[in-house]
Design an enzyme around this catalytic site. Structure first.
Site, PDB file in Angstrom:
ATOM      1  CD  GLU A 103      -4.180   3.565 -11.123  1.00 15.76           C
ATOM      2  OE1 GLU A 103      -5.037   4.335 -10.646  1.00 15.76           O
ATOM      3  OE2 GLU A 103      -4.226   2.327 -11.017  1.00 15.76           O
TER       4      GLU A 103
ATOM      5  CE1 TYR B 109      -0.593   5.251  -2.077  1.00 16.07           C
ATOM      6  CE2 TYR B 109      -1.961   6.886  -3.150  1.00 16.07           C
ATOM      7  CZ  TYR B 109      -1.797   5.621  -2.648  1.00 16.07           C
ATOM      8  OH  TYR B 109      -2.833   4.717  -2.722  1.00 16.07           O
TER       9      TYR B 109
ATOM     10  CD1 TRP C  28      -4.749  -1.674  -3.685  1.00 16.13           C
ATOM     11  CD2 TRP C  28      -2.697  -0.920  -4.153  1.00 16.13           C
ATOM     12  NE1 TRP C  28      -4.576  -0.488  -3.016  1.00 16.13           N
ATOM     13  CE2 TRP C  28      -3.328  -0.009  -3.287  1.00 16.13           C
ATOM     14  CE3 TRP C  28      -1.384  -0.675  -4.573  1.00 16.13           C
ATOM     15  CZ2 TRP C  28      -2.699   1.151  -2.839  1.00 16.13           C
ATOM     16  CZ3 TRP C  28      -0.765   0.474  -4.128  1.00 16.13           C
ATOM     17  CH2 TRP C  28      -1.416   1.373  -3.270  1.00 16.13           C
TER      18      TRP C  28
ATOM     19  CD  GLU D 190      -2.623  -0.063  -8.080  1.00 24.10           C
ATOM     20  OE1 GLU D 190      -1.666   0.711  -7.904  1.00 24.10           O
ATOM     21  OE2 GLU D 190      -3.814   0.279  -7.958  1.00 24.10           O
TER      22      GLU D 190
ATOM     23  CG  HIS E 252       1.063   5.096  -6.092  1.00 22.14           C
ATOM     24  ND1 HIS E 252       1.037   3.823  -6.597  1.00 22.14           N
ATOM     25  CD2 HIS E 252      -0.206   5.348  -5.697  1.00 22.14           C
ATOM     26  CE1 HIS E 252      -0.182   3.319  -6.498  1.00 22.14           C
ATOM     27  NE2 HIS E 252      -0.962   4.235  -5.960  1.00 22.14           N
TER      28      HIS E 252
ATOM     29  CB  ALA F 242     -11.815   1.016  -9.785  1.00 22.55           C
ATOM     30  CB  SER F 243     -13.742   2.044  -4.561  1.00 25.41           C
ATOM     31  OG  SER F 243     -14.198   0.821  -3.997  1.00 25.41           O
TER      32      SER F 243
ATOM     33  CG  HIS G 185      -2.082   0.834   1.222  1.00 28.90           C
ATOM     34  ND1 HIS G 185      -1.976   2.187   1.378  1.00 28.90           N
ATOM     35  CD2 HIS G 185      -3.412   0.576   1.064  1.00 28.90           C
ATOM     36  CE1 HIS G 185      -3.181   2.741   1.299  1.00 28.90           C
ATOM     37  NE2 HIS G 185      -4.081   1.781   1.107  1.00 28.90           N
TER      38      HIS G 185
HETATM   39  C1  IDC Z   1      -6.275   3.270  -2.700  1.00 29.42           C
HETATM   40  C2  IDC Z   1      -6.141   2.543  -1.391  1.00 29.42           C
HETATM   41  C3  IDC Z   1      -6.926   3.267  -0.332  1.00 29.42           C
HETATM   42  C4  IDC Z   1      -6.451   4.711  -0.262  1.00 29.42           C
HETATM   43  C5  IDC Z   1      -6.542   5.353  -1.624  1.00 29.42           C
HETATM   44  C6  IDC Z   1      -5.936   6.746  -1.618  1.00 29.42           C
HETATM   45  O1  IDC Z   1      -6.544   1.215  -1.551  1.00 29.42           O
HETATM   46  O2  IDC Z   1      -6.752   2.641   0.918  1.00 29.42           O
HETATM   47  O3  IDC Z   1      -7.250   5.417   0.646  1.00 29.42           O
HETATM   48  O4  IDC Z   1      -5.840   4.585  -2.586  1.00 29.42           O
HETATM   49  O5  IDC Z   1      -6.391   7.483  -2.660  1.00 29.42           O
HETATM   50  C7  IDC Z   1      -5.702   2.547  -7.699  1.00 29.42           C
HETATM   51  C8  IDC Z   1      -4.539   3.255  -7.125  1.00 29.42           C
HETATM   52  C9  IDC Z   1      -4.351   2.887  -5.669  1.00 29.42           C
HETATM   53  C10 IDC Z   1      -5.697   2.830  -4.973  1.00 29.42           C
HETATM   54  C11 IDC Z   1      -6.465   1.651  -5.554  1.00 29.42           C
HETATM   55  C12 IDC Z   1      -7.823   1.403  -4.917  1.00 29.42           C
HETATM   56  O6  IDC Z   1      -3.355   3.040  -7.833  1.00 29.42           O
HETATM   57  O7  IDC Z   1      -3.536   3.858  -5.081  1.00 29.42           O
HETATM   58  O8  IDC Z   1      -5.449   2.608  -3.610  1.00 29.42           O
HETATM   59  N1  IDC Z   1      -6.611   1.870  -6.979  1.00 29.42           N
HETATM   60  O9  IDC Z   1      -8.657   2.493  -5.068  1.00 29.42           O
HETATM   61  N2  IDC Z   1      -6.040   2.497  -8.968  1.00 29.42           N
HETATM   62  C13 IDC Z   1      -7.203   1.824  -9.083  1.00 29.42           C
HETATM   63  C14 IDC Z   1      -7.574   1.405  -7.811  1.00 29.42           C
END
Ligand code: IDC
Length: 514
Positions: free
Chosen positions: A351, A277, A473, A439, A311, A445-446, A246
């Protein structure tokens, strides 16, 4: 005397008929474990017609059992605002020989419960009843088929969905027990809904699966990009099977040698992605560079490959003045430190999103950063993010960058990204663009919500077919579906099945199948 003999014979005949009838009943009932297995396989192989037919056959034979069932698995529970949150996945089975066009499930829940999240159903919580009905895409359950839904419920104290009333078409069925009427209750909260014993069939016979290599880097050496594939030092296609951290600012504790070691030894993981990040609002400071270096050190000592990931996410565009200034400084430092390492890969913008385009933003940014890296390290693989959260690989395929060992990021979350994105991937590969799934997860996607097994399986078919490398991930116990570790797992290393979420276990088990 004669009368007595006749009476006795008649009694004997009746007894034989009764015993025969009872035995008949017994044998027409499918044995619980066998039926459970059939059904589980059927759900996973939704496309597998043979399997479906086998299940229908079993259902046909099961004339004395109910025409349907609901089986639950509890995939985790944790504290949430003073209550206990329980994640439940449910499968509704139709054992009839004809399709049903509507279904409804009523579950007894403790009063005062709160529904935190739900998926693949329409949910109504009133008092101590949680009623679930279909959504537009899963109202019909084919003969011998099933649909699934899931939810996270907050209750006072522990919760198990053990009392259910199932309406299947016009029929009402009472279901007792967590595993449903046809299944022995399973106390183990590691469900095996995703257990996947038949997946080996997917692997081409000619491929030799090497499990848990002690020192992948020693065996495969420096990797390069040849055509659309990553190849090892000998020129053979080689797939990285990775785990992404993470954000290392939020979960620094998982950047440790024990964690990486157990992933390598227990789950055939040969690569770690260190997600840093780039946004100061998401914990970026120059101090984080040290954490990245720690991670590279552990991976290198273990003979694992490692991706250094810049990131970009809520900071959208890697090419703004601020972002590019920081990125240049970061990659200059990293490429200098690792110019002689065979195991380091660079991912220069996770991304890009927010309307950034390939031609105006990402491509110019990539040119600048590739130049910075190449000044020190002339051959490491560089992964380049693509527009729309690393999805528009078809756009990039029309005008890729020139240069060696460049590869493009394709990210998927199986419950959101399906055929459309898989088609884009195939289009890009067919036109010669090398792709790297740096990833992915199998939820939406959330990073939360339900998992989509059917789509996940399609993605793994693609990964196998095109020898794609990937990283899942994420390595943490955050209370979200994408986490590999259960929220209750407080360990930071030495991970075993019992520490993993259902989906984490399923994903990592894939790495030993190709
Ligand atoms: C998400 C984490 C979440 C955090 C968020 C921050 O899972 O805990 O609060 O980021 O913005 C991505 C991203 C990845 C995301 C993940 C899920 O690369 O950083 O992580 N995600 O949303 N792209 C698609 C999905």
């Amino acid at each position: 005397m004669k009368k007595a003999v006749i009476a006795l014979s008649a009694l004997l005949v009746v007894a034989i008929v009764v015993i025969a009838f009872l035995l008949g009943r017994q044998s027409s009932k499918p044995e619980a474990p066998a039926s459970t297995e059939n059904v589980a396989e059927e759900t996973l192989e939704a496309e597998d017609k043979d399997n479906k037919e086998a299940t229908t056959e079993a259902a046909k034979g099961a004339s004395t059992v109910a025409n349907g069932d609901v089986a639950y698995t509890v995939s985790g529970s944790w504290e949430s605002n003073g209550m206990t949150a329980t994640q439940v996945n449910a499968i509704v089975y139709n054992y009839k020989t004809s399709d049903v066009n509507n279904w409804k499930v009523e579950i007894d829940v403790p009063s005062g419960s709160k529904l935190e999240q739900s998926w693949n159903g329409t949910f109504d919580l009133k008092g101590s009843k949680l009623t679930v009905t279909a959504v537009d895409y899963n109202g019909t359950i084919a003969a011998g088929g099933s649909v699934d839904f899931g939810f996270i419920l907050d209750t006072k104290g522990d919760f198990k969905p053990e009392n259910t009333l199932l309406a299947l078409g016009d029929e009402s069925i009472t279901v007792k027990g967590l595993g449903g009427n046809n299944e022995a209750p399973d106390d183990d909260d590691d469900d095996d809904e995703l257990a996947d014993s038949d997946d080996e069939d997917d692997v081409e016979d000619s491929k030799k699966i090497v499990l848990n290599e002690k020192d992948p880097v020693k065996v495969h050496g420096e990797l390069s990009v040849k055509g659309t594939k990553i190849v090892d030092e000998k020129g053979d296609p080689y797939q990285l099977k990775g785990v992404s951290t993470h954000g290392i600012a939020w979960f620094p504790e998982y950047v440790n040698k024990d964690a990486f070691k157990s992933l390598k030894e227990n789950y055939n993981v040969n690569m770690i992605r260190l997600a840093m990040y780039s946004d100061p609002n998401a914990g970026y400071t120059e101090d984080m560079h040290k954490k990245v270096k720690e991670g590279v050190k552990y991976a290198s000592e273990l003979g694992m490959y490692v991706i250094i990931d810049w990131h970009i996410l809520n900071d959208n565009n890697p090419n703004t003045d601020d972002n590019i200034k920081r990125a240049k400084k970061f990659f200059k430092e990293m490429s200098k430190a690792y110019e002689d390492y065979d195991n380091v890969l660079y991912e220069i913008c996770n991304e890009p999103n927010g309307g950034t385009t390939w031609e105006n933003d990402i491509k110019p940014y990539a040119k600048k950063i590739i130049k910075v890296i190449r000044e020190n390290d002339d051959d490491a693989i560089i992964i380049i993010g693509t527009p729309t959260w690393s999805q528009d690989v078809d756009v990039v395929a029309k005008s890729p960058l020139k240069g060696k060992n460049l590869i493009y990021a394709l990210h998927f979350y199986a419950a959101t990204h399906k055929d459309d994105l898989r088609n884009k991937a195939v289009t890009a590969i067919d036109s010669g663009l090398p792709l790297f799934i740096s990833e992915f997860s199998i939820c939406d996607a959330s990073g939360s919500g339900g998992i989509d097994k059917a789509s996940a399986k399609e993605w793994f078919k693609l990964i196998k077919k095109y020898d794609l490398s990937c990283a899942t991930w994420s390595l943490c116990n955050k209370d979200e579906t994408a986490s590999l570790l259960k929220p209750t797992c407080k360990k930071t290393g030495d991970f075993k099945d019992s520490d993993l979420t259902t989906q984490g276990k399923w994903i990592l088990s894939q790495y030993s199948k190709y």
